[in-house]
Each structure stands twice: as structure tokens, then as C-alpha cells.
Design a protein around this motif. Structure first.
Motif, PDB file in Angstrom:
ATOM      1  N   THR A 283     -41.016  -8.439  13.626  1.00  0.00           N
ATOM      2  CA  THR A 283     -39.345  -8.469  14.155  1.00  0.00           C
ATOM      3  C   THR A 283     -38.516  -7.846  12.958  1.00  0.00           C
ATOM      4  OG1 THR A 283     -39.156 -10.612  13.421  1.00  0.00           O
ATOM      5  CG2 THR A 283     -39.969 -10.409  15.619  1.00  0.00           C
ATOM      6  N   TRP A 284     -39.106  -6.967  12.270  1.00  0.00           N
ATOM      7  CA  TRP A 284     -38.320  -6.429  11.204  1.00  0.00           C
ATOM      8  C   TRP A 284     -37.401  -5.459  11.619  1.00  0.00           C
ATOM      9  CZ3 TRP A 284     -38.189  -1.092   9.275  1.00  0.00           C
ATOM     10  CH2 TRP A 284     -37.565  -1.302   8.282  1.00  0.00           C
ATOM     11  N   ASN A 285     -35.982  -5.483  11.181  1.00  0.00           N
ATOM     12  CA  ASN A 285     -35.076  -4.445  11.553  1.00  0.00           C
ATOM     13  C   ASN A 285     -33.884  -4.285  10.365  1.00  0.00           C
ATOM     14  OD1 ASN A 285     -32.873  -6.028  12.063  1.00  0.00           O
ATOM     15  ND2 ASN A 285     -33.971  -6.782  14.016  1.00  0.00           N
ATOM     16  N   TYR A 286     -33.685  -3.199  10.241  1.00  0.00           N
ATOM     17  CA  TYR A 286     -32.693  -3.103   8.959  1.00  0.00           C
ATOM     18  C   TYR A 286     -31.724  -1.773   9.209  1.00  0.00           C
ATOM     19  CZ  TYR A 286     -31.643  -2.427   4.061  1.00  0.00           C
ATOM     20  OH  TYR A 286     -30.888  -2.454   2.726  1.00  0.00           O
ATOM     21  N   ASP A 287     -30.404  -1.821   8.817  1.00  0.00           N
ATOM     22  CA  ASP A 287     -29.616  -0.678   8.694  1.00  0.00           C
ATOM     23  C   ASP A 287     -29.848   0.283   7.614  1.00  0.00           C
ATOM     24  OD1 ASP A 287     -28.082  -1.668  11.082  1.00  0.00           O
ATOM     25  OD2 ASP A 287     -26.766  -2.948   9.859  1.00  0.00           O
ATOM     26  N   LEU A 288     -30.077   1.242   7.903  1.00  0.00           N
ATOM     27  CA  LEU A 288     -30.547   2.273   6.751  1.00  0.00           C
ATOM     28  C   LEU A 288     -29.237   2.782   6.398  1.00  0.00           C
ATOM     29  CD1 LEU A 288     -33.271   4.360   8.699  1.00  0.00           C
ATOM     30  CD2 LEU A 288     -33.620   2.588   7.080  1.00  0.00           C
ATOM     31  N   ASP A 289     -29.395   3.130   4.798  1.00  0.00           N
ATOM     32  CA  ASP A 289     -28.399   3.617   4.148  1.00  0.00           C
ATOM     33  C   ASP A 289     -28.333   5.183   4.378  1.00  0.00           C
ATOM     34  OD1 ASP A 289     -25.997   3.671   2.287  1.00  0.00           O
ATOM     35  OD2 ASP A 289     -27.447   3.690   0.673  1.00  0.00           O
ATOM     36  N   MET A 290     -27.353   5.684   4.771  1.00  0.00           N
ATOM     37  CA  MET A 290     -27.228   7.143   4.933  1.00  0.00           C
ATOM     38  C   MET A 290     -27.052   7.941   3.636  1.00  0.00           C
ATOM     39  SD  MET A 290     -27.578   7.999   8.284  1.00  0.00           S
ATOM     40  CE  MET A 290     -27.086   9.514   8.431  1.00  0.00           C
ATOM     41  N   LEU A 291     -26.160   7.234   2.797  1.00  0.00           N
ATOM     42  CA  LEU A 291     -25.996   7.974   1.596  1.00  0.00           C
ATOM     43  C   LEU A 291     -27.499   8.183   0.891  1.00  0.00           C
ATOM     44  CD1 LEU A 291     -24.179   9.198  -0.459  1.00  0.00           C
ATOM     45  CD2 LEU A 291     -23.990   6.741  -1.423  1.00  0.00           C
TER      46      LEU A 291
ATOM     47  N   ALA B 297     -22.246  18.134  20.802  1.00  0.00           N
ATOM     48  CA  ALA B 297     -21.750  18.173  19.187  1.00  0.00           C
ATOM     49  C   ALA B 297     -23.472  18.593  18.560  1.00  0.00           C
ATOM     50  CB  ALA B 297     -21.535  16.884  18.467  1.00  0.00           C
ATOM     51  N   MET B 298     -24.638  18.390  19.102  1.00  0.00           N
ATOM     52  CA  MET B 298     -25.742  18.418  18.909  1.00  0.00           C
ATOM     53  C   MET B 298     -26.013  18.297  17.367  1.00  0.00           C
ATOM     54  SD  MET B 298     -27.416  19.208  21.391  1.00  0.00           S
ATOM     55  CE  MET B 298     -28.473  20.076  22.098  1.00  0.00           C
ATOM     56  N   VAL B 299     -25.850  16.932  17.074  1.00  0.00           N
ATOM     57  CA  VAL B 299     -26.226  16.772  15.470  1.00  0.00           C
ATOM     58  C   VAL B 299     -27.612  16.708  15.491  1.00  0.00           C
ATOM     59  CG1 VAL B 299     -26.051  14.903  13.754  1.00  0.00           C
ATOM     60  CG2 VAL B 299     -24.008  15.317  15.351  1.00  0.00           C
ATOM     61  N   GLU B 300     -28.105  17.619  14.502  1.00  0.00           N
ATOM     62  CA  GLU B 300     -29.556  17.637  14.174  1.00  0.00           C
ATOM     63  C   GLU B 300     -30.046  17.256  12.735  1.00  0.00           C
ATOM     64  OE1 GLU B 300     -30.944  21.514  15.145  1.00  0.00           O
ATOM     65  OE2 GLU B 300     -30.203  21.412  17.220  1.00  0.00           O
ATOM     66  N   THR B 301     -29.222  17.432  11.647  1.00  0.00           N
ATOM     67  CA  THR B 301     -29.690  16.689  10.484  1.00  0.00           C
ATOM     68  C   THR B 301     -29.063  15.385   9.881  1.00  0.00           C
ATOM     69  OG1 THR B 301     -27.955  18.014   9.355  1.00  0.00           O
ATOM     70  CG2 THR B 301     -30.045  19.238  10.075  1.00  0.00           C
ATOM     71  N   ILE B 302     -29.461  15.028   9.040  1.00  0.00           N
ATOM     72  CA  ILE B 302     -29.009  13.687   8.510  1.00  0.00           C
ATOM     73  C   ILE B 302     -27.630  13.939   7.719  1.00  0.00           C
ATOM     74  CG2 ILE B 302     -30.986  12.448   8.405  1.00  0.00           C
ATOM     75  CD1 ILE B 302     -31.266  12.869   5.328  1.00  0.00           C
ATOM     76  N   GLY B 303     -27.528  15.355   7.163  1.00  0.00           N
ATOM     77  CA  GLY B 303     -26.135  15.623   6.523  1.00  0.00           C
ATOM     78  C   GLY B 303     -25.091  15.770   7.695  1.00  0.00           C
ATOM     79  N   GLU B 304     -25.364  16.094   8.638  1.00  0.00           N
ATOM     80  CA  GLU B 304     -24.329  16.189   9.848  1.00  0.00           C
ATOM     81  C   GLU B 304     -24.185  14.953  10.080  1.00  0.00           C
ATOM     82  OE1 GLU B 304     -26.499  18.761  12.570  1.00  0.00           O
ATOM     83  OE2 GLU B 304     -25.718  20.607  11.755  1.00  0.00           O
TER      84      GLU B 304
ATOM     85  N   ALA C  87     -17.410  13.893   4.657  1.00  0.00           N
ATOM     86  CA  ALA C  87     -17.790  13.125   3.615  1.00  0.00           C
ATOM     87  C   ALA C  87     -19.287  13.759   3.217  1.00  0.00           C
ATOM     88  CB  ALA C  87     -18.395  11.703   4.238  1.00  0.00           C
ATOM     89  N   ALA C  88     -19.382  13.668   1.771  1.00  0.00           N
ATOM     90  CA  ALA C  88     -20.461  14.219   0.980  1.00  0.00           C
ATOM     91  C   ALA C  88     -20.687  15.509   1.455  1.00  0.00           C
ATOM     92  CB  ALA C  88     -21.518  13.299   0.981  1.00  0.00           C
TER      93      ALA C  88
ATOM     94  N   ARG D  86     -29.728  17.117   2.799  1.00  0.00           N
ATOM     95  CA  ARG D  86     -28.699  17.063   3.902  1.00  0.00           C
ATOM     96  C   ARG D  86     -29.251  17.906   5.054  1.00  0.00           C
ATOM     97  NH1 ARG D  86     -23.509  15.962   3.389  1.00  0.00           N
ATOM     98  NH2 ARG D  86     -22.951  17.365   5.182  1.00  0.00           N
ATOM     99  N   ASP D  87     -30.527  18.789   5.048  1.00  0.00           N
ATOM    100  CA  ASP D  87     -30.943  19.503   5.955  1.00  0.00           C
ATOM    101  C   ASP D  87     -32.215  18.981   6.737  1.00  0.00           C
ATOM    102  OD1 ASP D  87     -29.011  21.446   5.528  1.00  0.00           O
ATOM    103  OD2 ASP D  87     -30.171  22.583   4.185  1.00  0.00           O
ATOM    104  N   PHE D  88     -32.552  17.710   6.346  1.00  0.00           N
ATOM    105  CA  PHE D  88     -33.419  16.953   6.689  1.00  0.00           C
ATOM    106  C   PHE D  88     -33.465  16.631   8.210  1.00  0.00           C
ATOM    107  CE2 PHE D  88     -36.557  13.315   7.316  1.00  0.00           C
ATOM    108  CZ  PHE D  88     -37.534  13.730   7.084  1.00  0.00           C
ATOM    109  N   PRO D  89     -34.321  17.073   9.403  1.00  0.00           N
ATOM    110  CA  PRO D  89     -33.787  16.755  10.650  1.00  0.00           C
ATOM    111  C   PRO D  89     -33.973  15.090  11.149  1.00  0.00           C
ATOM    112  CG  PRO D  89     -36.023  18.137  10.153  1.00  0.00           C
ATOM    113  CD  PRO D  89     -35.436  17.564   8.985  1.00  0.00           C
ATOM    114  N   LEU D  90     -32.977  14.857  11.726  1.00  0.00           N
ATOM    115  CA  LEU D  90     -32.861  13.574  12.273  1.00  0.00           C
ATOM    116  C   LEU D  90     -34.243  13.113  13.115  1.00  0.00           C
ATOM    117  CD1 LEU D  90     -29.296  13.063  13.576  1.00  0.00           C
ATOM    118  CD2 LEU D  90     -30.369  11.851  11.692  1.00  0.00           C
TER     119      LEU D  90
END
Length: 107
Positions: A53-61, A19-26, A106-107, A69-73
Motif C-alpha cells: 500500500t505504499w504511496n508517496y508525493d514525488l518532489d518535482m524539484l 497543452a500537451m505537457v510531455e516533460t518533467i520540466g514543463e 519556475a526553474a 528538464r527534458d526527461f519524458p513524463l
């Protein structure tokens, strides 16, 4: 893990490799999740320090809204800083959804 489960995992891995997902929009459109954690170790030069030991689930929206949407992962980790210790060493884990968990369009 049984042989059938290993084949399923391998199939999913190959599916997302192709699939080669490269951007946060994809990634957002496919229902991926991102988890950030501090990678600051237990050493600061010659001193031994307490490991963060900090960790967090990032909010994709929020990522899509602030970075576009075009920002590279591949650049997400370079834009983060640990809120607990201030370190720029942050690791991001990309978690694709299971096959039945996709959110197409989505979005």
C-alpha cells in the motif's frame, strides 16, 4: 457533482489536453504534482500475498535536478521501484494544478 462543476472539470481537462505537457520540466514550470504508488497486487504467481500500500508525493524539484528538464513524463514510472516491497510495478499519477494555482516560469 452539479452540471456547472462538470463543465469546469471538462474545461480543465481539455485545457491540459491541448497543452500537451510531455516533460518533467514543463510539468514543473506549470506547477504539476506527481504521486507514485506501488501497483504490486495481492498475487505472486499462484500464491496470495499481502498487497503493498505504499504511496508517496514525488518532489518535482528533485526529479528535475536528477533527471533533467527534458526527461519524458511517460518514462518516470519505469525509473521507480517501491521502497517497501522492491517491486518495479509503480504507477504515477499526474496532477495538474487548479487554474489559480499556476507557477509560471519556475526553474
Amino acid at each position: 457533482m452539479g452540471f456547472e462543476q462538470q463543465l469546469i472539470v471538462l474545461g480543465l481537462f481539455l485545457h491540459y489536453l491541448i497543452a500537451m505537457v510531455e516533460t518533467i520540466g514543463e510539468a514543473f514550470s506549470l506547477g504539476w504534482q506527481l504521486r507514485a504508488r506501488c501497483a504490486y497486487g495481492n498475487r505472486d504467481g499462484m500464491k496470495s500475498v499481502r498487497e503493498c500500500t505504499w504511496n508517496y508525493d514525488l518532489d518535482m524539484l528533485t526529479l528535475v535536478a536528477t533527471r533533467g528538464r527534458d526527461f519524458p513524463l511517460s518514462m518516470v514510472a519505469s525509473r521507480l521501484r517501491c521502497p517497501r516491497c522492491g517491486s518495479r510495478r509503480v504507477t504515477v499519477v499526474f496532477m495538474p494544478p487548479s487554474t489559480g494555482d499556476r507557477r509560471r516560469g519556475a526553474a
